[in-house]
Design an enzyme around this catalytic site. Structure first.
Site, PDB file in Angstrom:
ATOM      1  CE  LYS A 185      56.123  -0.741  49.549  1.00 35.98           C
ATOM      2  NZ  LYS A 185      56.746  -0.686  50.908  1.00 35.98           N
ATOM      3  CB  THR A 196      59.611  -3.290  52.501  1.00 33.42           C
ATOM      4  OG1 THR A 196      59.646  -3.405  53.910  1.00 33.42           O
ATOM      5  CG2 THR A 196      60.488  -4.371  51.893  1.00 33.42           C
ATOM      6  CD  GLU A 283      60.290   7.028  54.405  1.00 34.43           C
ATOM      7  OE1 GLU A 283      59.343   6.272  54.676  1.00 34.43           O
ATOM      8  OE2 GLU A 283      61.330   7.060  55.060  1.00 34.43           O
ATOM      9  CG  ASN A 406      61.205   8.159  58.480  1.00 28.88           C
ATOM     10  OD1 ASN A 406      60.521   7.152  58.346  1.00 28.88           O
ATOM     11  ND2 ASN A 406      61.834   8.736  57.475  1.00 28.88           N
ATOM     12  CB  SER A 411      52.798   7.705  67.444  1.00 32.74           C
ATOM     13  OG  SER A 411      53.890   8.454  66.994  1.00 32.74           O
TER      14      SER A 411
END
Lengths: 411, 411
Positions: A185, A196, A283, A406, A411
């Protein structure tokens, strides 16, 4: 705003899983953070399983890293317990206690020593791991393990990953067919509050602990240590390899044993494929970037130069913008701190040299490079003209998607 | 898509310029790349001007860097010629010839040695500098120089900068009032196809070459070497200081001379203010980030830790998203490679400690930190709890604007 839950454009399908003799596994929902999917994964190994691993070089590692390092020196494994949603990092004494308690509970179920239980956690930093949710879930999870639980396991360890990652291989040692199967992962080299890099590779081959450790340590250099998404190194990175020995081949004690050559190659390929899958889930990425460095003073130096290019925000944004901005590659080579000579440096993109020996090529045409840059897989060639050091590095571009994920994630 | 020509939200006004005795300067349009504004700047210094400098550590430096390093060893300056639009980097033998020809032309106008002419170029990498455009423009430029040309000079050296950068100070050495005035450009630590960090500081003080070099070298550590926009180091970074001596103070030969203390402080402040202005024009930024590191094993280590935090894409995107994601600060400290101990590490934002000695504070409340993060100036506090090493670093956030500017810029 990018859709931050969409699947990577470079997503890889799962392989056809093969049961690995001596391994049972599965997943369950402990509701540590994710309320809607399994977040606890367990593998149990037959007696006699050897284990090897490499860990993050972070000076602020998570408690499971400390735990696994201590266990690894003993060399035997009976179980692996992994949770997603909470990294158990920066949690002080409570973090160390959480590892002890989790390992002790698993050991009691299996009837083994706590030190034979390996642990990994991935998720938010700085929150106390709710250990009881894990220990409450373990008995049912343990009793549900099967040899077929691979897809569930691969999915349970995901955090910001957009696809599960697994590689499966079969290869012979002598006359014995053995299986190598791994899951991983990661969706960023790291996003330490939720993601991670973790990889777990199992095999039913019989391999001594020392030989397995040598194999893992050397393979990691050209696989997980040769990828980068955003240059940020996790507090929780971990690669563990488990060899159950259930295939009953003649035990391998020396990695240079000729009968081991095919296995070695397959194992290294498995590590590299898993590593590249992590980059392909980088990402926000739109393109995979493969960087070939040659002519360095040695391979270590070549790898550092490749990583400097792969980590350069200016190179990454140029690729994202499909701009053949080769001057930024020169800049990144120059800033790496490694030996480089402007006047012997050559740079190319997509297999076409642009500049050789410190100057742009006469008659350089950008059109074929532009065409290459429109694709999903961009290659960069760098020749330093100094020695025989070579390395291949995989990275990805920097896009609006990365900023979205990111900048608005926790939040 | 961000408007990539809009002025930085943290733009600084120009100071009231003061003529620096012994300095005449100005700018003209040589049309090297920009067709609509001055792109060639010249300063001429009185005889007896001492010079000091520091240069990029890139292994692939531009030809003007080589030129200035060679001249600097002689210690005297009569002129500075700077062009924007073309960096004269990775241009092979043609690049070195361009510096020789430009310096020789300027030297003939001034009646000085070529080695007294300092050169800087900033702009696209890999294109041959059109030297003749510069040498054609120099005679008229030279005859137009005045003591008042500061604003023109500050504007002519801009590339992707959104505002001109200058600092002006007056301070006494003994009984003599002297002036320190500097200009800088940079809008990213670098964007090597168009932007580079350049700073030129002049003073009319009489300072020996060695003392000036010592002052520049020490001031650069806490100013230009303590800022970062995107971790990419230019092939052309350069800070030069010129002391004309026209103020006729007692000549300073030793930086530790007590009468020099006020000047030292003002000079260092000037360097730091110019450096911070560059960060405030960081490509696409929305917030300035100031990182205070204390408790490191030494100041070098503290600075490297501060830079690791300032360069972390995950920290930068968290700040851009106004997310109090302090776990990412822990991650960046851990990856710096510098001595750090998880269990003595403390982290705060906006002057509020969040975690102390490896654990989140009991009763930690996020509201005041959230409020701080809504501002334009974000501060981060890191205490390593190891020693007395301290450093202050300035960086900026990573936004969609950065991706826009650098993903779509050259083409």
């Amino acid at each position: 705003m990018a859709n931050i839950t969409s699947v990577s454009p470079l997503a890889c399908p799962l392989p056809s899983f093969i049961p690995v003799k001596g391994v049972r596994l599965g997943a369950s929902a402990a509701q540590i953070k994710y309320m809607d999917r399994p977040d606890l994964m367990m593998m149990v190994f037959d007696k006699g399983t050897s284990v090897a691993g490499v860990f993050t070089k972070s000076r602020c590692p998570g408690a499971p890293i400390d735990w696994c390092k201590a266990c690894l020196s003993l060399g035997n494994a009976r179980a692996l317990v992994v949770n997603s949603g909470n990294a158990n990092v920066f949690t002080g004494r409570a973090g160390a206690q959480a590892t002890q308690v989790t390992a002790a509970h698993a050991a009691r179920l299996i009837s083994c020593a706590s030190s034979e239980v390996f642990l990994a956690s991935t998720g938010v930093i700085g929150e106390i791991l709710p250990t009881q949710k894990i220990t409450d879930a373990l008995p049912n999870l343990f009793s549900s393990l099967t040899a077929e639980g691979w897809e569930d396991a691969a999915r349970a360890i995901m955090t910001t990953d957009t696809f599960p990652k697994a590689v499966s291989r079969q290869v012979k040692i002598g006359d014995t067919m053995v299986t190598i199967q791994g899951i991983a992962k990661g969706s960023g080299m790291v996003a330490p509050d939720m993601a991670t890099m973790l990889a777990f590779i199992t095999t039913d081959a019989r391999i001594g602990h020392d030989a397995l450790q040598t194999l893992v340590s050397s393979s990691v250099e050209t696989s997980f240590n040769s990828i980068t998404v955003d240059s940020d190194t996790s507090t929780s990175d971990m690669v563990l390899a488990f060899a159950t020995g259930a295939a009953a081949n003649d035990k391998i004690r020396d990695v240079n044993d000729p009968s081991f050559a095919d296995f070695r190659r397959a194992f290294t390929d498995t590590m590299q494929e898993l590593a590249i899958m992590i980059v392909k889930d980088g990402e926000g990425l739109s393109k995979l970037i493969e960087i070939d460095v040659s002519g360095g003073v040695d391979s270590h130096s070549a790898r550092r130069i490749g990583l400097a290019v792969a980590n350069s925000p200016l190179v990454k944004t140029a690729i994202s913008g499909e701009d053949a901005n080769w001057g930024r590659i020169v800049m990144a080579v120059g800033k790496s701190g490694e030996p480089a000579n402007r006047d012997t440096l050559s740079v190319g993109i997509g297999g076409h040299w642009i500049a050789r020996n410190g100057m742009i090529l006469a008659g350089y045409e950008e059109a074929p490079i532009q065409k290459h840059l429109h694709g999903r897989h961009v290659t960069i060639q760098i020749d330093l003209g100094l020695g025989n050091g070579a390395a291949r590095i995989w990275g990805c571009d920097l896009t609006h998607g990365y900023v979205d994920i990111n900048g608005s994630y926790r939040s």
